[in-house]
Design an enzyme around this catalytic site. Structure first.
Site, PDB file in Angstrom:
ATOM      1  N   ASN A 238     -38.007 -86.733  -0.741  1.00 48.31           N
ATOM      2  CA  ASN A 238     -36.716 -86.058  -1.041  1.00 48.31           C
ATOM      3  C   ASN A 238     -35.865 -86.936  -2.229  1.00 48.31           C
ATOM      4  O   ASN A 238     -35.490 -88.187  -1.838  1.00 48.31           O
ATOM      5  CB  ASN A 238     -35.681 -86.075   0.026  1.00 48.31           C
TER       6      ASN A 238
ATOM      7  N   HIS B 119     -35.159 -77.235  -2.561  1.00 44.14           N
ATOM      8  CA  HIS B 119     -34.919 -78.598  -2.405  1.00 44.14           C
ATOM      9  C   HIS B 119     -35.819 -79.230  -1.290  1.00 44.14           C
ATOM     10  O   HIS B 119     -36.012 -78.399  -0.252  1.00 44.14           O
ATOM     11  CB  HIS B 119     -33.334 -78.759  -1.966  1.00 44.14           C
TER      12      HIS B 119
ATOM     13  N   CYS C 143     -27.219 -83.476  -2.686  1.00 39.28           N
ATOM     14  CA  CYS C 143     -28.724 -83.072  -2.979  1.00 39.28           C
ATOM     15  C   CYS C 143     -28.512 -81.533  -3.710  1.00 39.28           C
ATOM     16  O   CYS C 143     -29.643 -80.999  -4.391  1.00 39.28           O
ATOM     17  CB  CYS C 143     -29.469 -82.600  -1.704  1.00 39.28           C
TER      18      CYS C 143
HETATM   19  O1  UT7 Z   1     -31.276 -83.659   1.486  1.00 40.60           O
HETATM   20  C1  UT7 Z   1     -30.377 -83.754   2.030  1.00 40.60           C
HETATM   21  C2  UT7 Z   1     -30.194 -82.919   3.507  1.00 40.60           C
HETATM   22  N1  UT7 Z   1     -30.689 -83.715   4.475  1.00 40.60           N
HETATM   23  C3  UT7 Z   1     -31.827 -82.915   5.187  1.00 40.60           C
HETATM   24  O2  UT7 Z   1     -31.702 -81.902   4.977  1.00 40.60           O
HETATM   25  C4  UT7 Z   1     -32.320 -83.793   6.214  1.00 40.60           C
HETATM   26  C5  UT7 Z   1     -32.219 -82.872   7.513  1.00 40.60           C
HETATM   27  N2  UT7 Z   1     -32.710 -83.546   8.825  1.00 40.60           N
HETATM   28  C6  UT7 Z   1     -34.083 -83.692   8.831  1.00 40.60           C
HETATM   29  O3  UT7 Z   1     -34.908 -83.462   8.034  1.00 40.60           O
HETATM   30  C7  UT7 Z   1     -34.454 -84.455  10.328  1.00 40.60           C
HETATM   31  O4  UT7 Z   1     -33.498 -84.259  11.054  1.00 40.60           O
HETATM   32  C8  UT7 Z   1     -35.181 -85.786  10.196  1.00 40.60           C
HETATM   33  C9  UT7 Z   1     -36.424 -85.844   9.337  1.00 40.60           C
HETATM   34  C10 UT7 Z   1     -34.146 -86.621   9.234  1.00 40.60           C
HETATM   35  C11 UT7 Z   1     -35.411 -86.236  11.536  1.00 40.60           C
HETATM   36  O5  UT7 Z   1     -36.159 -85.373  12.303  1.00 40.60           O
HETATM   37  P1  UT7 Z   1     -35.746 -84.951  13.757  1.00 40.60           P
HETATM   38  O6  UT7 Z   1     -36.834 -84.159  13.986  1.00 40.60           O
HETATM   39  O7  UT7 Z   1     -34.333 -84.200  13.452  1.00 40.60           O
HETATM   40  O8  UT7 Z   1     -35.580 -86.166  14.483  1.00 40.60           O
HETATM   41  P2  UT7 Z   1     -34.621 -86.681  15.487  1.00 40.60           P
HETATM   42  O9  UT7 Z   1     -33.721 -87.667  14.306  1.00 40.60           O
HETATM   43  O10 UT7 Z   1     -33.944 -85.782  16.372  1.00 40.60           O
HETATM   44  O11 UT7 Z   1     -35.205 -87.633  16.361  1.00 40.60           O
HETATM   45  C12 UT7 Z   1     -36.295 -87.365  17.359  1.00 40.60           C
HETATM   46  C13 UT7 Z   1     -36.850 -88.492  18.148  1.00 40.60           C
HETATM   47  C14 UT7 Z   1     -35.990 -89.555  18.462  1.00 40.60           C
HETATM   48  O12 UT7 Z   1     -36.494 -90.248  19.565  1.00 40.60           O
HETATM   49  P3  UT7 Z   1     -36.000 -89.798  21.119  1.00 40.60           P
HETATM   50  O13 UT7 Z   1     -34.356 -89.992  21.140  1.00 40.60           O
HETATM   51  O14 UT7 Z   1     -36.242 -88.214  21.213  1.00 40.60           O
HETATM   52  O15 UT7 Z   1     -36.722 -90.526  21.936  1.00 40.60           O
HETATM   53  C15 UT7 Z   1     -35.982 -90.546  17.284  1.00 40.60           C
HETATM   54  O16 UT7 Z   1     -35.631 -91.928  17.847  1.00 40.60           O
HETATM   55  O17 UT7 Z   1     -37.841 -89.165  16.955  1.00 40.60           O
HETATM   56  C16 UT7 Z   1     -37.365 -90.425  16.866  1.00 40.60           C
HETATM   57  N3  UT7 Z   1     -37.374 -90.776  15.614  1.00 40.60           N
HETATM   58  C17 UT7 Z   1     -38.753 -91.309  14.938  1.00 40.60           C
HETATM   59  N4  UT7 Z   1     -39.967 -91.641  15.426  1.00 40.60           N
HETATM   60  C18 UT7 Z   1     -40.827 -92.032  14.883  1.00 40.60           C
HETATM   61  C19 UT7 Z   1     -36.452 -90.468  14.575  1.00 40.60           C
HETATM   62  N5  UT7 Z   1     -37.079 -91.170  13.521  1.00 40.60           N
HETATM   63  C20 UT7 Z   1     -38.627 -91.414  13.390  1.00 40.60           C
HETATM   64  C21 UT7 Z   1     -39.595 -91.920  12.894  1.00 40.60           C
HETATM   65  N6  UT7 Z   1     -40.500 -92.250  13.563  1.00 40.60           N
HETATM   66  N7  UT7 Z   1     -39.327 -92.078  11.463  1.00 40.60           N
END
Ligand code: UT7
Length: 334
Positions: free
Chosen positions: A286, A256, A116
């Site tokens: 993204n 970004h 990225c």
């Molecule tokens: O561009 C390159 C660099 N990349 C980045 O900068 C991305 C950085 N990371 C992020 O932007 C975030 O981590 C994400 C958007 C990818 C994910 O968001 P998050 O707030 O970190 O969610 P998480 O992965 O910690 O998941 C939290 C909860 C989980 O459920 P439990 O275990 O708490 O019950 C996931 O299973 O949200 C759940 N979850 C979803 N629920 C509904 C994960 N994805 C989804 C979804 N819809 N799409």
């Protein structure tokens, strides 16, 4: 004579027509518009459809847009650098394919892969060829067809990515405008959190790698988020400090577009209000190497000669960095 800077003198862009909305994702996987919007700020992303279409096809459109705006003939371009994580093929470089398809018959070219952060790495690289006097017209294009490496069964990763391309033209400037400074960083230890497991020389493609879905983006979102939110803000603050800029001096932040929360944290750290931040993540998601030039493309008409612009990115690798530009022209005309 004043020092030669590399000035951006034109911007082009292209996004595919197809809109993959949160509503459509709700039908494809266990997610909701509400979750995606509050966690990322994304409402829809563009997807390149069509058999045999790759990153080069989007980049060619961005390059043609840029050339048409300035009425420049393709054979005037001496070098094209393509920042991409989703090349048309392992080799040759996508830059070669873009030059061929866009009719850049006098240009040489190569690809830069810094995930990225690729566009700012490529922009810094292109700048050197202008500053040394080696070339007078260099195009830097950022492009990704992220949909080609997306597992739409992985709801935590696939919801953030989209396809698109943006391109800038670099020309010499001796009046103090252009790319003034850059800070670029890599930390290979971060590679474990964000990568593509198979398809490279360590693990070439086999039936097993395909069955195990190892050709898709693997991301440990939360870990990446923690590094991104700190490092993107740190590096933007560092470049401001190095150049004696306060929040009041900065006209625009071009961040970004990975997650709206990361963008907001960076802007806060820089002391910028939201009106000074280019944000199109809601519509494009993204696009990896496409995010920064697509912002410049969309905001070009509002930019003024002398505007202090800070670019900042963070991505897989880990890679991150920031560029300080003193903008070289008013609105859409160089
Ligand atoms: O561009 C390159 C660099 N990349 C980045 O900068 C991305 C950085 N990371 C992020 O932007 C975030 O981590 C994400 C958007 C990818 C994910 O968001 P998050 O707030 O970190 O969610 P998480 O992965 O910690 O998941 C939290 C909860 C989980 O459920 P439990 O275990 O708490 O019950 C996931 O299973 O949200 C759940 N979850 C979803 N629920 C509904 C994960 N994805 C989804 C979804 N819809 N799409």
């Amino acid at each position: 004579m004043q020092r030669i800077h590399a000035a951006i003198t034109a911007v082009g862009g292209y996004v595919p027509e197809y809109r993959l909305t949160n509503a459509e994702l709700e039908k494809m996987m266990d997610t909701t518009d509400e979750w995606i919007t509050t966690r990322t700020g994304i409402k829809e992303r563009r997807i390149l459809k069509g058999e045999g279409k790759g990153s080069s096809d989007m980049a060619v459109e961005a390059v043609k847009d840029l050339l048409a705006k300035r009425n420049i003939s393709p054979d005037e371009i001496e070098l094209l650098i393509c920042a991409t994580t989703t090349p048309d093929m392992q080799f040759p470089a996508t830059a070669n394919i873009i030059c061929d398809k866009a009719g850049l018959t006098n240009a040489w070219g190569y690809d830069v892969n810094a995930a990225c952060s690729g566009f700012i790495f490529a922009l810094t690289t292109g700048t050197q060829f202008i500053e040394t006097g080696k070339h007078k017209k260099v195009i830097v294009v950022g492009v990704d067809k992220m949909s080609s490496i997306m597992n739409y069964e992985d709801r935590a990763t696939s919801i953030i990515f989209g396809d698109g391309s943006g391109a800038v033209l670099l020309e010499p400037d001796t009046h103090g405008f252009g790319i003034i400074d850059s800070v670029l960083k890599t930390d290979g230890k971060g590679r474990v959190y964000l990568h593509q497991k198979a398809g490279g020389s360590v693990k070439p493609a086999t039936i097993e790698t395909v069955m195990n879905k190892e050709h898709y983006v693997y991301q440990e979102g939360q870990s990446v988020f923690k590094f991104a939110v700190k490092n993107m803000a740190d590096v933007a603050a560092e470049i401001m400090e190095r150049n004696n800029l306060t929040g009041d001096d900065v006209s625009w932040l071009v961040p970004h577009q990975a997650n709206k929360r990361i963008i907001t944290a960076t802007a806060d750290r820089m002391g910028l209000s939201e009106e000074k931040v280019m944000i199109n993540i809601e519509r494009f998601g993204n696009t990896t190497n496409g995010t920064l030039p697509l912002c410049l493309w969309e905001w070009e008409s509002l930019l003024k000669k002398g505007d202090n612009i800070i670019l900042a990115a963070f991505g897989g690798g880990f890679t991150w960095g920031s560029i300080y530009i003193r903008w070289a022209y008013d609105g859409n005309k160089a």
